[in-house]
Design a protein around this motif. Structure first.
Motif, PDB file in Angstrom:
ATOM      1  N   LEU A 152      -7.498   6.534 -14.799  1.00 54.99           N
ATOM      2  CA  LEU A 152      -8.188   6.060 -13.597  1.00 54.99           C
ATOM      3  C   LEU A 152      -7.376   4.975 -12.907  1.00 54.99           C
ATOM      4  N   ALA A 153      -6.788   4.076 -13.698  1.00 53.20           N
ATOM      5  CA  ALA A 153      -5.975   3.008 -13.117  1.00 53.20           C
ATOM      6  C   ALA A 153      -4.737   3.569 -12.424  1.00 53.20           C
ATOM      7  N   ALA A 154      -4.205   4.672 -12.955  1.00 57.23           N
ATOM      8  CA  ALA A 154      -3.031   5.280 -12.332  1.00 57.23           C
ATOM      9  C   ALA A 154      -3.398   6.051 -11.064  1.00 57.23           C
ATOM     10  N   VAL A 155      -4.554   6.747 -11.119  1.00 52.63           N
ATOM     11  CA  VAL A 155      -4.983   7.544  -9.964  1.00 52.63           C
ATOM     12  C   VAL A 155      -5.520   6.659  -8.850  1.00 52.63           C
ATOM     13  N   LEU A 156      -6.279   5.643  -9.223  1.00 50.87           N
ATOM     14  CA  LEU A 156      -6.902   4.754  -8.239  1.00 50.87           C
ATOM     15  C   LEU A 156      -6.520   3.301  -8.520  1.00 50.87           C
ATOM     16  N   PRO A 157      -5.254   2.942  -8.309  1.00 55.11           N
ATOM     17  CA  PRO A 157      -4.864   1.540  -8.473  1.00 55.11           C
ATOM     18  C   PRO A 157      -5.468   0.670  -7.379  1.00 55.11           C
ATOM     19  N   THR A 158      -5.374  -0.628  -7.550  1.00 51.86           N
ATOM     20  CA  THR A 158      -5.997  -1.561  -6.615  1.00 51.86           C
ATOM     21  C   THR A 158      -5.489  -1.388  -5.198  1.00 51.86           C
ATOM     22  N   ASP A 159      -4.185  -1.154  -5.029  1.00 58.84           N
ATOM     23  CA  ASP A 159      -3.645  -1.034  -3.677  1.00 58.84           C
ATOM     24  C   ASP A 159      -3.997   0.291  -3.015  1.00 58.84           C
ATOM     25  N   VAL A 160      -4.662   1.191  -3.744  1.00 60.86           N
ATOM     26  CA  VAL A 160      -5.178   2.430  -3.166  1.00 60.86           C
ATOM     27  C   VAL A 160      -6.677   2.324  -2.929  1.00 60.86           C
ATOM     28  N   VAL A 161      -7.378   1.660  -3.834  1.00 62.11           N
ATOM     29  CA  VAL A 161      -8.829   1.510  -3.700  1.00 62.11           C
ATOM     30  C   VAL A 161      -9.176   0.718  -2.440  1.00 62.11           C
ATOM     31  N   GLY A 162      -8.378  -0.314  -2.129  1.00 61.61           N
ATOM     32  CA  GLY A 162      -8.650  -1.121  -0.937  1.00 61.61           C
ATOM     33  C   GLY A 162      -8.684  -0.295   0.338  1.00 61.61           C
TER      34      GLY A 162
ATOM     35  N   MET B  29       0.848  -1.200   0.000  1.00 63.39           N
ATOM     36  CA  MET B  29       0.000   0.000   0.000  1.00 63.39           C
ATOM     37  C   MET B  29       0.878   1.243   0.000  1.00 63.39           C
ATOM     38  N   ARG B  30       0.553   2.160  -0.864  1.00 64.93           N
ATOM     39  CA  ARG B  30       1.295   3.419  -0.942  1.00 64.93           C
ATOM     40  C   ARG B  30       0.594   4.469  -0.081  1.00 64.93           C
ATOM     41  N   VAL B  31       1.163   4.708   1.106  1.00 65.90           N
ATOM     42  CA  VAL B  31       0.509   5.590   2.082  1.00 65.90           C
ATOM     43  C   VAL B  31       0.379   7.003   1.528  1.00 65.90           C
ATOM     44  N   GLY B  32       1.436   7.494   0.895  1.00 64.23           N
ATOM     45  CA  GLY B  32       1.377   8.849   0.346  1.00 64.23           C
ATOM     46  C   GLY B  32       0.304   8.992  -0.724  1.00 64.23           C
ATOM     47  N   HIS B  33       0.165   7.980  -1.566  1.00 69.08           N
ATOM     48  CA  HIS B  33      -0.855   8.012  -2.622  1.00 69.08           C
ATOM     49  C   HIS B  33      -2.251   8.031  -2.011  1.00 69.08           C
ATOM     50  N   VAL B  34      -2.462   7.178  -1.015  1.00 68.23           N
ATOM     51  CA  VAL B  34      -3.770   7.143  -0.344  1.00 68.23           C
ATOM     52  C   VAL B  34      -4.073   8.488   0.301  1.00 68.23           C
ATOM     53  N   ALA B  35      -3.076   9.079   0.963  1.00 69.28           N
ATOM     54  CA  ALA B  35      -3.279  10.375   1.621  1.00 69.28           C
ATOM     55  C   ALA B  35      -3.602  11.462   0.606  1.00 69.28           C
ATOM     56  N   ALA B  36      -2.938  11.425  -0.553  1.00 65.13           N
ATOM     57  CA  ALA B  36      -3.203  12.433  -1.581  1.00 65.13           C
ATOM     58  C   ALA B  36      -4.614  12.304  -2.133  1.00 65.13           C
ATOM     59  N   VAL B  37      -5.056  11.064  -2.415  1.00 65.07           N
ATOM     60  CA  VAL B  37      -6.422  10.853  -2.908  1.00 65.07           C
ATOM     61  C   VAL B  37      -7.435  11.274  -1.849  1.00 65.07           C
ATOM     62  N   LEU B  38      -7.164  10.944  -0.603  1.00 60.15           N
ATOM     63  CA  LEU B  38      -8.065  11.327   0.486  1.00 60.15           C
ATOM     64  C   LEU B  38      -8.196  12.838   0.572  1.00 60.15           C
ATOM     65  N   ALA B  39      -7.091  13.555   0.429  1.00 63.62           N
ATOM     66  CA  ALA B  39      -7.131  15.019   0.472  1.00 63.62           C
ATOM     67  C   ALA B  39      -7.962  15.570  -0.681  1.00 63.62           C
ATOM     68  N   VAL B  40      -7.792  15.004  -1.868  1.00 65.24           N
ATOM     69  CA  VAL B  40      -8.575  15.458  -3.028  1.00 65.24           C
ATOM     70  C   VAL B  40     -10.062  15.220  -2.794  1.00 65.24           C
ATOM     71  N   VAL B  41     -10.403  14.065  -2.236  1.00 69.31           N
ATOM     72  CA  VAL B  41     -11.816  13.746  -1.970  1.00 69.31           C
ATOM     73  C   VAL B  41     -12.416  14.735  -0.980  1.00 69.31           C
ATOM     74  N   LEU B  42     -11.681  15.041   0.078  1.00 71.17           N
ATOM     75  CA  LEU B  42     -12.203  15.963   1.093  1.00 71.17           C
ATOM     76  C   LEU B  42     -12.362  17.374   0.521  1.00 71.17           C
ATOM     77  N   VAL B  43     -11.423  17.797  -0.332  1.00 76.59           N
ATOM     78  CA  VAL B  43     -11.554  19.101  -0.980  1.00 76.59           C
ATOM     79  C   VAL B  43     -12.762  19.115  -1.913  1.00 76.59           C
ATOM     80  N   ALA B  44     -12.956  18.021  -2.655  1.00 73.58           N
ATOM     81  CA  ALA B  44     -14.115  17.932  -3.541  1.00 73.58           C
ATOM     82  C   ALA B  44     -15.415  17.987  -2.742  1.00 73.58           C
ATOM     83  N   ALA B  45     -15.438  17.313  -1.592  1.00 72.72           N
ATOM     84  CA  ALA B  45     -16.637  17.333  -0.751  1.00 72.72           C
ATOM     85  C   ALA B  45     -16.914  18.738  -0.236  1.00 72.72           C
TER      86      ALA B  45
END
Length: 411
Positions: free
Chosen positions: A55-65, A1-17
């Protein structure tokens, strides 16, 4: 799992919300409408801009989980507060009035849900119907059309200054009862597809946990600790809620049921502050849940948007809730305007409906197309609440205009 990638996607989601909430306020809509739309549209937006490779690059399987887990955590914590509010909310109105409005906002909606289920099973495209057992599918659709979102309704009433109005009190009381019944029916629907006997045993276990928990938490030591250490208490509630929710999911029921077990077990009074902290944390993370839901919508085959199903769902949902709520209000002795206001208010679905639909979709009861149709219905019925209330407010009886006195009319 790429912690930095997950954190970046999470930040984008919260900003979008956050952006969705701002846009919803600007459009005079409940904030949750913008939040849901922002979350659900993240994945389709990435697809539209860069296609499947992006989409596969932004949300790979090890980030979606990990995102799925975070979304589930947010949902569980948020629903603890919803269940607590269902247990401790009150209307202060007569039982007869509440009973009529509750029956009006629930029974006709269930019936229109059965009508839609019959259309899906016998007349609609097989891809829309899916592979779920007929009894489970029928009950799932009936539940989907009968839900009223208590959290969203509460926010609408607060924003429009209707909390203490007769229509607001009646609508909230009816929503509390109908949502409680809808959650039970949802568990039954999921249980039909996964083993009804086992599900009923688990429901009985959940009820026992709720009763025992309420007795233990009312004793002197827990009450004192909750009053003195609200933050630590909130953390403890969150931990127990996650443990119970995921355990019930492991046993075959939805995690939603486990979160409700904990929320219903918590007493009121000094516990309310700790529960609010848990709910606030959950609300912050719930947009991640919407992104996961949006992935399911985005995976629908191209060109398969079920326009007919969307139209049928919206029409039947409005008839069942607005019409039924109006009928219940009239039977409760309310004037036409108040009864219509009640009908419009109980037609608010929002977050609760999305949670119900996601549970049905995850359990295999709803096809992707039917899930999409019902999600659009939930957003449409919630979005029309504000405009319809404004129309009703503008139709108030005009104040009498004083008649000018004619010259010489005074004696």
């Amino acid at each position: 799992m790429r912690v930095g990638h997950v954190a970046a996607v999470l930040a984008v989601v919260l900003v979008a919300a956050y952006s969705g909430r701002v846009a919803a306020r600007a459009a005079r809509q409940p904030e949750v409408v913008g939040e849901i739309l922002a979350g659900i549209l993240v994945v389709p937006a990435v697809l539209a801009v860069g296609g499947t490779p992006t989409l596969a690059a932004v949300l790979p399987t090890d980030v979606v989980g990990p995102l799925k887990v975070i979304g589930q955590i947010g949902l569980v914590l948020f629903l603890v507060g919803v269940a607590h509010e269902l247990r401790h909310g009150g209307s202060g109105l007569g039982a007869r009035a509440v009973g009529w409005v509750t029956a009006g906002s629930f029974v006709p909606a269930l019936l229109t849900g059965l009508v839609m289920a019959a259309w899906v099973v016998w007349l609609a495209d097989p891809d829309l119907r899916g592979d779920a057992p007929v009894p489970a599918l029928v009950l799932m659709i009936a539940v989907a059309l009968s839900v009223t979102a208590v959290p969203v309704l509460a926010r609408v009433l607060e924003d429009r200054g209707m909390v203490d109005s007769p229509a607001g009190k009646l609508a909230m009381a009816a929503a509390v009862v109908t949502d409680s019944a809808a959650w039970v029916l949802l568990v039954v629907a999921v249980g039909i597809s996964g083993g009804l006997v086992v599900s009923l045993v688990l429901v009985a276990l959940g009820v026992a946990v709720t009763v025992v928990g309420r007795v233990l938490l009312r004793s002197r030591v827990p009450v004192s600790a909750a009053g003195r250490f609200p933050r630590a208490t909130g953390a403890g509630i969150a931990g127990v809620a996650l443990l119970v929710a995921f355990q019930f999911e492991h046993w075959g029921l939805t995690a939603v049921f486990g979160s409700f077990v904990v929320g219903l077990a918590i007493p009121g009074g000094v516990w309310a502050g700790a529960v609010r902290a848990v709910t606030s944390t959950g609300r912050l993370l719930v947009p991640v849940f919407f992104v996961v839901a949006g992935m399911g919508v985005a995976n629908a085959p191209r060109g398969s948007v079920p326009w007919t199903a969307i139209a049928v769902a919206i029409a039947l949902a409005v008839v069942g809730k607005v019409g039924g709520g109006y009928l219940g209000g009239r039977l409760a002795g309310q004037d036409r305007r108040t009864a219509m206001t009640v009908g419009v208010l109980v037609n608010t679905r929002g977050l609760t409906e999305i949670v119900v639909l996601q549970a049905g979709y995850s359990a295999g009861l709803l096809s992707v197309q039917l899930f999409l149709a019902l999600v659009v219905m939930a957003l449409a019925t919630t979005g029309m609440t504000g405009p319809l209330l404004s129309i009703i407010e503008r139709t108030r009886a005009p104040k009498p205009v004083p008649v000018p006195e004619l010259p010489g009319s005074r004696s």
